[in-house]
Write a protein that holds these residues in place. Structure first.
Motif, short mmCIF file in Angstrom:
data_model
loop_
_atom_site.label_atom_id
_atom_site.label_comp_id
_atom_site.label_asym_id
_atom_site.label_seq_id
_atom_site.Cartn_x
_atom_site.Cartn_y
_atom_site.Cartn_z
N ARG A 14 -9.54 -9.42 -20.86
CA ARG A 14 -10.11 -8.88 -19.61
C ARG A 14 -9.00 -8.34 -18.73
N VAL A 15 -9.30 -7.25 -18.03
CA VAL A 15 -8.37 -6.68 -17.06
C VAL A 15 -9.16 -6.43 -15.79
N LEU A 16 -8.72 -7.03 -14.69
CA LEU A 16 -9.37 -6.84 -13.40
C LEU A 16 -8.60 -5.79 -12.62
N VAL A 17 -9.28 -4.75 -12.19
CA VAL A 17 -8.65 -3.66 -11.44
C VAL A 17 -9.20 -3.70 -10.02
N VAL A 18 -8.29 -3.76 -9.05
CA VAL A 18 -8.67 -3.77 -7.65
C VAL A 18 -8.07 -2.53 -6.99
N ARG A 28 0.24 -4.05 5.25
CA ARG A 28 0.24 -5.48 4.93
C ARG A 28 -1.16 -6.08 4.92
N MET A 29 -1.97 -5.68 5.87
CA MET A 29 -3.32 -6.22 5.95
C MET A 29 -4.16 -5.77 4.74
N ALA A 30 -4.01 -4.52 4.33
CA ALA A 30 -4.75 -4.01 3.17
C ALA A 30 -4.30 -4.73 1.90
N PHE A 31 -3.00 -5.00 1.78
CA PHE A 31 -2.50 -5.73 0.62
C PHE A 31 -3.12 -7.12 0.57
N CYS A 32 -3.12 -7.82 1.69
CA CYS A 32 -3.68 -9.17 1.74
C CYS A 32 -5.17 -9.16 1.40
N LYS A 33 -5.88 -8.17 1.89
CA LYS A 33 -7.32 -8.06 1.60
C LYS A 33 -7.54 -7.83 0.11
N ALA A 34 -6.78 -6.93 -0.50
CA ALA A 34 -6.93 -6.65 -1.93
C ALA A 34 -6.59 -7.87 -2.77
N MET A 35 -5.51 -8.55 -2.42
CA MET A 35 -5.11 -9.74 -3.17
C MET A 35 -6.15 -10.85 -3.03
N LYS A 36 -6.66 -11.03 -1.84
CA LYS A 36 -7.67 -12.06 -1.60
C LYS A 36 -8.92 -11.78 -2.43
N THR A 37 -9.32 -10.51 -2.52
CA THR A 37 -10.46 -10.12 -3.34
C THR A 37 -10.21 -10.49 -4.80
N ALA A 38 -9.05 -10.11 -5.31
CA ALA A 38 -8.72 -10.40 -6.71
C ALA A 38 -8.66 -11.91 -6.96
#
Length: 75
Positions: A14-18, A28-38
């Motif tokens: 499996r490969v999860l793409v965010v 920084r905020m967008a990075f944290c949001k993307a990482m939190k989603t993943a």
């Protein structure tokens, strides 16, 4: 966010793409949001190995990016 299964030429099952959105508004905020989603999608799953690929994100310091991951897992 998309979960890709059994990609040709890829040994991972499996490969999860965010998606990160527009590069010009990535911060920084967008990075944290993307990482939190993943992380929310993978925590609690039967995963033996997890690889994170960060390629050409922005001018954010790489050491800062990697420091955020354990902090986001704790949240």
């Amino acid at each position: 966010v998309q979960l890709l299964m059994q990609l040709p030429g890829c040994q991972s099952a499996r490969v999860l793409v965010v998606g990160l959105g527009d590069k010009s508004s990535f911060d920084r905020m967008a990075f944290c949001k993307a990482m939190k989603t993943a992380l929310n999608l993978v925590i609690g799953q039967p995963i033996k190995h997890l690889t994170l690929a960060l390629e050409s994100l922005t001018d954010l310091p790489v050491h800062w990016l990697f420091k955020q991951i354990p902090l986001l897992v704790e949240d």
